[in-house]
Design an enzyme around this catalytic site. Sequence first.
Site, short mmCIF file in Angstrom:
data_model
loop_
_atom_site.label_atom_id
_atom_site.label_comp_id
_atom_site.label_asym_id
_atom_site.label_seq_id
_atom_site.Cartn_x
_atom_site.Cartn_y
_atom_site.Cartn_z
N ASP A 1 -19.61 -6.82 -13.23
CA ASP A 1 -19.77 -6.21 -11.91
C ASP A 1 -20.46 -4.87 -12.07
O ASP A 1 -20.62 -4.37 -13.19
CB ASP A 1 -18.44 -6.10 -11.15
N TYR B 1 -21.64 -0.89 -12.21
CA TYR B 1 -21.01 0.37 -12.58
C TYR B 1 -20.39 0.98 -11.32
O TYR B 1 -20.96 0.90 -10.23
CB TYR B 1 -22.03 1.34 -13.15
N PHE C 1 -26.28 -3.81 -16.36
CA PHE C 1 -26.35 -2.93 -17.52
C PHE C 1 -27.29 -1.74 -17.33
O PHE C 1 -27.29 -0.81 -18.14
CB PHE C 1 -26.76 -3.69 -18.81
N HIS D 1 -19.25 -9.16 -26.28
CA HIS D 1 -19.77 -8.19 -25.33
C HIS D 1 -20.18 -6.91 -26.06
O HIS D 1 -19.55 -6.53 -27.06
CB HIS D 1 -18.69 -7.87 -24.29
#
Length: 225
Positions: free
Chosen positions: A66, A68, A79, A187
């Site tokens: 989701d 920031y 990202f 991740h």
Amino acid sequence: MKPQLHDSWLTPLTSEFDSVYMQQLKAFLAQQKAQGKTIYPPGHQIFNALNTTPLNQVKVVILGQDPYHGPGQAHGLAFSVPDGVAPPPSLKNIFKEQASDLSITNSTGNLTTWAQQGVLLLNSVLTVEQAQAASHQKQGWERFTDCIISLVNDRCKKVVFMLWGAYAQKKGQHIDSQRHLVLHAPHPSPLSAHRGFFGCGHFSQCNKYLIHHKKTPIDWQLPNN
């Protein structure tokens, strides 16, 4: 929400926008704003990933979770952060892996030039409340972005999917690995990057695959470095 979506996506997604769950999602967002809550990214950037990377130009998909939730960070690309905003920890680790894999150095966190080359930077959930991580999960966005992934899987050829972490890997479990290149790694967050994200070589593997299938490779070097 419809008028802000690129035609290449709007046409196949029209039935989704007309569906009950999307109408409920729209009502939820309106309610949140009416309560005075700050929602990220700004409304005109919610579909930034789709508007920057048309369906027929998708060559790579990088899945996030989701947006920031800090002020000024989210601008609709997974990202990525706008110019002038320091790269968050996961993005710093992405850059570390690129430095090792490709011998390039990136410092700016704005990934728009990747998106313009065909890298779909797609979050699973497209909005979030300020300072409340995962606050808009299970409101309908996941179903909508599943449809986006299905469209890429079915309508595009030889796409590279980078699935980082268990969440992204579960979301991408139905991607046809005979039709596309599906890459898995932990991740890039500081909690898990050392478990195999560092050294995964996804960026060089991606470009080798694209070149092999007579596609222009991605220039991962960001401007203004």
